[in-house]
Design an enzyme around this catalytic site. Structure first.
Site, short mmCIF file in Angstrom:
data_model
loop_
_atom_site.label_atom_id
_atom_site.label_comp_id
_atom_site.label_asym_id
_atom_site.label_seq_id
_atom_site.Cartn_x
_atom_site.Cartn_y
_atom_site.Cartn_z
N ASP A 37 91.17 37.00 32.30
CA ASP A 37 89.76 36.44 31.52
C ASP A 37 90.61 36.26 30.64
O ASP A 37 92.08 36.10 30.40
CB ASP A 37 89.11 37.32 31.25
CG ASP A 37 88.18 37.36 30.56
OD1 ASP A 37 87.01 37.37 30.77
OD2 ASP A 37 88.14 36.99 29.33
N THR A 82 77.54 35.22 29.06
CA THR A 82 77.78 33.16 28.25
C THR A 82 78.43 32.13 29.49
O THR A 82 77.85 31.22 28.84
CB THR A 82 79.36 33.34 27.30
OG1 THR A 82 80.45 33.83 28.15
CG2 THR A 82 78.78 34.66 26.50
N HIS A 112 78.30 28.14 43.80
CA HIS A 112 77.89 28.23 42.18
C HIS A 112 76.54 29.12 42.20
O HIS A 112 75.31 28.43 42.94
CB HIS A 112 77.34 26.80 41.52
CG HIS A 112 76.79 27.29 40.28
ND1 HIS A 112 77.17 27.28 39.12
CD2 HIS A 112 75.08 27.15 39.85
CE1 HIS A 112 76.46 27.81 37.91
NE2 HIS A 112 75.61 27.06 38.45
N CYS A 168 79.56 23.42 34.93
CA CYS A 168 79.80 24.95 34.76
C CYS A 168 81.24 24.87 34.74
O CYS A 168 81.68 24.40 35.50
CB CYS A 168 79.02 25.65 36.03
SG CYS A 168 79.53 27.18 37.04
N GLY A 223 74.44 39.28 27.92
CA GLY A 223 75.21 38.38 26.99
C GLY A 223 76.40 37.81 27.78
O GLY A 223 77.42 37.97 27.26
N CYS A 231 82.97 26.72 37.77
CA CYS A 231 83.13 25.51 38.67
C CYS A 231 84.54 24.27 38.63
O CYS A 231 84.78 24.05 39.77
CB CYS A 231 81.63 24.56 39.06
SG CYS A 231 80.78 25.87 40.33
N HIS A 274 83.46 40.82 36.19
CA HIS A 274 84.57 40.95 35.35
C HIS A 274 85.63 42.48 36.09
O HIS A 274 84.55 44.00 35.94
CB HIS A 274 84.55 41.76 33.97
CG HIS A 274 83.60 41.01 33.19
ND1 HIS A 274 83.81 40.53 31.81
CD2 HIS A 274 82.48 40.50 33.18
CE1 HIS A 274 83.52 39.21 31.58
NE2 HIS A 274 82.55 39.51 32.16
N HIS A 315 79.91 36.37 37.96
CA HIS A 315 81.16 36.78 38.15
C HIS A 315 80.82 37.83 37.94
O HIS A 315 80.16 39.02 37.33
CB HIS A 315 81.79 35.99 36.67
CG HIS A 315 81.03 36.23 35.88
ND1 HIS A 315 80.29 35.12 35.32
CD2 HIS A 315 81.62 36.58 34.22
CE1 HIS A 315 79.19 35.81 34.00
NE2 HIS A 315 80.81 36.33 33.26
#
Ligand code: AMP
Ligand code: ZN
Length: 115
Positions: A29, A93, A45, A3, A91, A6, A100, A98
């Site tokens: 980002d 990915t 995780h 990951c 979307g 991680c 944003h 997470h």
């Protein structure tokens, strides 16, 4: 586990750290879509928003508290947006939960772009 996030938490992959505590890690980002574009992630995780349940969701409230703290410290007085993409249609990915944190410009709204 293979990951990306991680590995970032473990320091195996470099990142631009913004904030860290026992349960949350925040970094810039790599491909920002706004002047301020941070990713807020739990250190444990969790594959995404659909994997949240009564046993692991406390960290989400903490992440939002951290976001408010960052917004205050960085004087994001114009406002900010928090987005989480979950699953392929949205979307997502990276399959590690997470959020944003976007700020620093006037944002429009559409389900397609979010920004
Ligand atoms: P999502 O598309 O919602 O899964 O978001 C994944 C985000 O991770 C994207 O905005 C990517 O630009 C960002 N990203 C991917 N790799 C890295 C990295 N090594 N460091 C920082 N951000 C990354
Ligand atoms: Zn992970």
């Amino acid at each position: 586990m293979d990951c990306l996030f991680c590995k970032i938490i473990a320091g195996e992959i470099p990142s631009a750290k913004v904030y860290e505590d026992e349960t949350v890690y925040v970094f810039k980002d790599i491909a920002p879509i706004a002047p301020v574009h941070y990713l807020l992630i739990p250190k444990t995780h969790i594959s995404g928003a659909s994997a949240l349940d009564e046993g692991n969701a406390d960290v989400v409230a903490h992440i939002f508290t951290v976001a408010a703290k960052i917004a205050k410290e960085e004087k994001l007085d114009g406002g900010f947006r928090i987005i989480t993409n979950c699953g392929d249609d949205a979307g997502q990915t990276v399959k590690h939960l997470h959020f944003h944190l976007l700020a620093g410009k006037q944002m429009g709204w559409s389900a397609e772009s979010g920004v």
